[in-house]
Design a protein around this motif. Structure first.
Motif, mmCIF file in Angstrom:
data_model
loop_
_atom_site.group_PDB
_atom_site.id
_atom_site.type_symbol
_atom_site.label_atom_id
_atom_site.label_comp_id
_atom_site.label_asym_id
_atom_site.label_seq_id
_atom_site.Cartn_x
_atom_site.Cartn_y
_atom_site.Cartn_z
ATOM 1 N N LEU A 237 0.812 -1.217 0.000
ATOM 2 C CA LEU A 237 0.000 0.000 0.000
ATOM 3 C C LEU A 237 0.847 1.271 0.000
ATOM 4 O O LEU A 237 0.527 2.233 -0.705
ATOM 5 N N LEU A 296 -4.288 3.865 5.138
ATOM 6 C CA LEU A 296 -4.777 2.520 4.814
ATOM 7 C C LEU A 296 -3.755 1.460 5.219
ATOM 8 O O LEU A 296 -4.125 0.376 5.704
ATOM 9 N N ALA A 299 -3.962 0.990 8.891
ATOM 10 C CA ALA A 299 -5.188 0.259 9.210
ATOM 11 C C ALA A 299 -5.040 -1.224 8.894
ATOM 12 O O ALA A 299 -5.563 -2.081 9.619
ATOM 13 N N SER A 300 -4.310 -1.552 7.816
ATOM 14 C CA SER A 300 -4.133 -2.961 7.446
ATOM 15 C C SER A 300 -3.340 -3.726 8.497
ATOM 16 O O SER A 300 -3.562 -4.917 8.710
ATOM 17 N N GLU A 309 -7.835 -6.867 5.352
ATOM 18 C CA GLU A 309 -6.615 -6.405 4.689
ATOM 19 C C GLU A 309 -6.827 -6.324 3.177
ATOM 20 O O GLU A 309 -6.403 -5.359 2.530
ATOM 21 N N LEU A 312 -8.879 -3.294 2.343
ATOM 22 C CA LEU A 312 -8.089 -2.060 2.431
ATOM 23 C C LEU A 312 -7.159 -1.913 1.232
ATOM 24 O O LEU A 312 -6.972 -0.806 0.709
ATOM 25 N N LEU A 315 -9.276 -0.827 -1.594
ATOM 26 C CA LEU A 315 -9.604 0.594 -1.435
ATOM 27 C C LEU A 315 -8.434 1.474 -1.865
ATOM 28 O O LEU A 315 -8.618 2.496 -2.533
ATOM 29 N N GLY A 316 -7.214 1.063 -1.498
ATOM 30 C CA GLY A 316 -6.035 1.800 -1.931
ATOM 31 C C GLY A 316 -5.874 1.772 -3.440
ATOM 32 O O GLY A 316 -5.537 2.797 -4.062
#
Length: 338
Positions: A237, A296, A299-300, A309, A312, A315-316
């Motif tokens: 990410l 992100l 958060a992962s 994961e 996320l 989403l990234g």
């Protein structure tokens, strides 16, 4: 914990001061002997000295080396490989090296780092170690080159490296990342901050290959350490914009049967300036995107489940895709490039 914070802070501050000071010292020499003249791939219009990477890498290694002096965690192989690839980059800045010898020399530096990695730690436990190591060398070689490819706009590498290394520092101090790697990240972050005022649009100096190649090596090593600490999603990410822009561009050129090893202006960030976005707008958008990716990534690490994961990471990828799509379109009210 307090001592660790002071250590990384001192490494970052020392690297910033040394980097800026060295650039001022070597600038007259580079102005005389290392001018980058505009070409069809360039984003600059006037001859501009390159080679500030000498100061950035020297400051990074000096600050990190002093901070880790006497420690058993001093990554000596990394330091040696970084100096080696910087020399290769400097030689290529002065007189271009043919593609194959250049790649072999870069692969030697990357291979030394991969071979020095702990044998008892694996990213993919179900495949033989030698296969994983071979894949890591290829991935590292690509990462080193893509950082070089993406260093084609004022402040672009700063907008990438500073948020990523800042995130690595916080993760290191939170126990999610090697403390020695956090010190290296802090030194690199500081050195890039020291370089930033000289590279602001319109830049008075460029990094050159002597800077972009070893920066890619150092950043790649830090991300490898994060992945080996069981955080591969976060390691993907953090540099996702650079990975996506460079990789998609390479695949597009290969599909079009273009000579992809030849310099070009088809990266999405380059297309953005061609479409009328200002340099400041492009690098600001990349910087903000990188802040989103760092959130992100953090958060992962706290996710606690593979499904979260994966969500996320998706989403990234979506955020990166939106920026790339935005760069591919002309703005409604075109602004002139800075």
């Amino acid at each position: 914990m307090a001592s660790a914070w002071w250590l990384v802070l001192l490494a970052a501050c020392a690297a910033a001061i040394v980097s800026a000071g060295l650039i001022k010292i070597i600038y007259p020499y580079l102005l005389k002997h290392a001018l980058a003249k505009p070409n069809p791939r360039s984003s600059h219009l006037t001859p501009t000295p390159q080679g500030a990477g000498i100061a950035v890498i020297a400051a990074t290694l000096a600050a990190a080396g002093v901070a880790l002096a006497g420690s058993s965690n001093l990554p000596a192989v990394l330091f040696g490989a970084t100096v080696f690839i910087a020399v290769v980059g400097f030689a290529d800045d002065i007189r271009p090296i043919p593609v194959l010898p250049r790649l072999l020399l870069q692969a030697a530096a990357v291979g030394a780092i991969v071979l020095a990695s702990p044998c008892d730690v694996s990213l993919i436990p179900f495949i033989p170690v030698w296969i994983e190591r071979g894949l890591l060398v290829l991935a590292g070689l690509w990462f080193v080159n893509l950082v070089n490819f993406m260093d084609g706009l004022d402040w672009m590498t700063t907008a990438e490296v500073v948020p990523v290394t800042a995130a690595l520092i916080v993760l290191g101090l939170s126990g999610e990342f090697s403390p020695s790697a956090a010190v290296v990240a802090a030194a690199l972050c500081g050195a890039m901050i020291g370089f930033a005022p000289f590279n602001r649009p319109v830049a008075s100096i460029f990094l050159g290959d002597v800077g972009s190649l070893p920066i890619g090596l150092l950043l790649g090593w830090c991300l490898l350490q994060l992945a080996l600490h069981q955080h591969p999603v976060a390691a993907l990410l953090l540099p996702l914009y650079y990975l996506a822009d460079a990789t998609v561009t390479l695949l597009r050129r290969m599909m079009r049967r273009e000579p992809f090893w030849v310099a070009h202006r088809s990266h999405f960030y380059q297309r953005a300036t061609d479409n009328g976005f200002s340099v400041t707008h492009v690098v600001s958008e990349v910087f903000v995107l990188n802040i989103v990716l760092t959130v992100l990534a953090a958060a992962s690490i706290r996710a606690g489940s593979f499904a979260l994961e994966a969500a996320l990471l998706a989403l990234g990828a979506a955020a990166v895709a939106l920026v790339i799509a935005h760069f591919s379109r002309q703005p409604k009210a075109s602004s002139s490039s800075v």
